[in-house]
Design a protein around this motif. Structure first.
Motif, short mmCIF file in Angstrom:
data_model
loop_
_atom_site.label_atom_id
_atom_site.label_comp_id
_atom_site.label_asym_id
_atom_site.label_seq_id
_atom_site.Cartn_x
_atom_site.Cartn_y
_atom_site.Cartn_z
N ALA A 178 9.91 9.32 -2.43
CA ALA A 178 10.92 8.55 -2.99
C ALA A 178 10.66 7.00 -2.89
N VAL A 179 9.56 6.81 -1.87
CA VAL A 179 9.19 5.26 -1.56
C VAL A 179 7.85 5.35 -1.68
N LEU A 180 7.18 4.20 -2.50
CA LEU A 180 5.86 4.26 -2.71
C LEU A 180 5.33 2.80 -1.90
N MET A 181 4.32 2.71 -1.20
CA MET A 181 4.18 1.49 -0.25
C MET A 181 2.56 1.37 -0.35
N LEU A 182 2.36 0.07 -0.99
CA LEU A 182 1.18 -0.10 -1.46
C LEU A 182 0.42 -1.53 -0.95
N ASP A 183 -0.78 -1.48 -0.16
CA ASP A 183 -1.30 -2.61 0.39
C ASP A 183 -2.39 -3.12 -0.47
N GLU A 184 -2.24 -3.97 -1.20
CA GLU A 184 -3.29 -4.71 -1.84
C GLU A 184 -3.79 -3.57 -2.80
N PRO A 185 -3.30 -2.79 -3.39
CA PRO A 185 -4.02 -1.82 -4.51
C PRO A 185 -4.89 -2.40 -5.40
N THR A 186 -4.95 -3.52 -5.72
CA THR A 186 -5.60 -4.00 -7.12
C THR A 186 -6.68 -4.87 -6.43
N ALA A 187 -6.64 -5.23 -5.36
CA ALA A 187 -7.72 -6.19 -4.95
C ALA A 187 -9.19 -5.62 -5.08
N ALA A 188 -9.56 -4.54 -5.51
CA ALA A 188 -10.84 -4.05 -5.76
C ALA A 188 -11.32 -3.70 -7.37
N LEU A 189 -10.07 -3.86 -8.07
CA LEU A 189 -10.04 -3.29 -9.48
C LEU A 189 -10.48 -4.44 -10.44
N ASP A 190 -10.93 -3.87 -11.63
CA ASP A 190 -11.05 -4.77 -12.74
C ASP A 190 -9.96 -5.23 -13.24
N ILE A 191 -9.82 -5.95 -14.43
CA ILE A 191 -8.51 -6.18 -15.02
C ILE A 191 -7.99 -5.13 -15.72
N ARG A 192 -8.70 -4.33 -16.18
CA ARG A 192 -8.10 -3.00 -16.99
C ARG A 192 -7.43 -2.16 -16.13
N HIS A 193 -8.07 -2.14 -14.97
CA HIS A 193 -7.36 -0.85 -13.82
C HIS A 193 -6.13 -1.44 -13.04
N GLN A 194 -6.37 -2.90 -12.85
CA GLN A 194 -5.33 -3.62 -12.22
C GLN A 194 -4.03 -3.25 -13.19
N GLU A 195 -4.21 -3.44 -14.57
CA GLU A 195 -2.99 -3.48 -15.27
C GLU A 195 -2.47 -1.78 -15.37
N ARG A 196 -3.46 -1.02 -15.64
CA ARG A 196 -3.01 0.44 -15.70
C ARG A 196 -2.39 0.82 -14.52
N LEU A 197 -2.80 0.39 -13.27
CA LEU A 197 -2.37 0.84 -11.99
C LEU A 197 -0.83 0.18 -11.80
N LEU A 198 -0.65 -0.91 -12.11
CA LEU A 198 0.90 -1.54 -11.97
C LEU A 198 1.74 -1.02 -13.05
N ALA A 199 1.25 -0.65 -14.37
CA ALA A 199 1.91 -0.20 -15.30
C ALA A 199 2.28 1.19 -14.80
N GLU A 200 1.53 2.00 -13.97
CA GLU A 200 1.88 3.01 -13.51
C GLU A 200 3.09 2.99 -12.44
N VAL A 201 3.00 1.96 -11.66
CA VAL A 201 3.81 1.74 -10.65
C VAL A 201 5.37 1.28 -11.17
N ARG A 202 5.23 0.35 -12.31
CA ARG A 202 6.34 0.35 -13.04
C ARG A 202 7.08 1.58 -13.46
#
Length: 286
Positions: A178-202
């Motif tokens: 029920a709770v998802l805790m992420l510590d800098e999940p996008t730091a090593a990602l390119d722009i596309r994967h940053q956007e896709r990961l955070l879209a999944e989070v949303r």
């Protein structure tokens, strides 16, 4: 994990749900020292079902420490951490693992597990429950959603930094909490994967999950978070909607560097920019 697949686990939790806007995790008067130095000072925070809360602030502000304390990995010196309305210290470790999943900054493994095995580790809290029957389907979906399906048979140490981060994210979402805790999940990602990961989070937040994410990219935080918690010197300097917190004046003060916040003319998205002096240094005359 697709949004429609997200469920509120019906095990023995400190909450029955989660119901919309229920307080899932948080802290009251949280203070903590590391190496004798204060790292967090009198922090109050609540994360609710269905919202994405971004922890931002300069290096050493206490963001990762706060996330670790909320996860139960660090004990507060003062105050308390809450899971639902219960003191986290009274919640058994197994129940914590069924309630919140954590993606740390850097995934370190003692043995050379394959990527699929790493993701499957996220299912360990459900072993011996009726949800264990879903393991194969959940792991396959998490691999696909995180775009690491093709890496399933690769040894984790052989993956690139971005591939490791996406695999670690798959492990966290595959835990189905029920709770998802992420510590800098996008730091090593390119722009596309940053956007896709955070879209999944949303998407997961839209399905009722409460998300706490540490981000350094303030423009990403503005785009994807419902609330921004700005930390400085271990204290909460501001907590509110992105437009209220991400102001040029406050960010310039906290980061000790001139910062501008502008609105994209088409999307109206906030863009946070450092103000750089691009003038070339004048050469001294000989």
């Amino acid at each position: 994990m697709s949004a429609q697949a997200v469920r509120a686990p019906s095990m023995a939790y400190p909450w029955d749900g989660p119901e919309p806007r229920a307080a899932l995790i948080g802290c009251e008067g949280l203070s903590l020292r590391l190496g004798g130095q204060p790292v967090l000072v009198d922090v109050d925070l609540r994360v609710h079902a269905g919202e994405v809360v971004a922890l931002v602030g300069p290096n050493g502000a206490g963001k990762s420490t706060l996330l670790a304390a909320l996860a139960g990995d660090l004990d507060p010196e003062q105050g308390r951490v809450l899971l639902g309305e219960h003191d986290l210290s009274a919640v058994p470790v197994a129940e914590r693992a069924r309630a919140r999943a954590v993606q740390v900054q850097e995934a370190r493994l003692s043995f050379a597990f394959r990527a699929e095995e790493v993701v499957r580790m996220g299912r360990a809290p459900w072993r011996g429950t009726r949800f264990a029957a879903e393991d194969d389907a959940v792991v396959a979906d998490a691999l696909r959603t995180s775009e690491v399906e093709h890496l399933a048979g690769r040894l984790f140490p052989t993956l690139s930094g971005g591939e490791k981060a996406r695999t670690a994210f798959a492990r966290a979402v595959g835990q189905e909490t029920a709770v998802l805790m992420l510590d800098e999940p996008t730091a090593a990602l390119d722009i596309r994967h940053q956007e896709r990961l955070l879209a999944e989070v949303r998407e997961r937040a839209a399905a009722g999950v409460g998300v706490v994410v540490v981000l350094h990219d303030l423009t990403l935080a503005a785009a994807y978070a419902d609330r921004i918690v700005l930390l400085a010197d271990g204290r909460v300097r501001a907590d509110g909607p992105p437009r209220d917190v991400l102001t040029a004046e406050l960010l310039t003060e906290v980061y000790r560097y001139p910062i501008a916040v502008v609105e994209h003319e088409d999307s109206r998205a906030l863009v946070v920019l450092p103000l750089r002096d691009r003038r070339s240094p004048q050469k001294e005359e000989s």
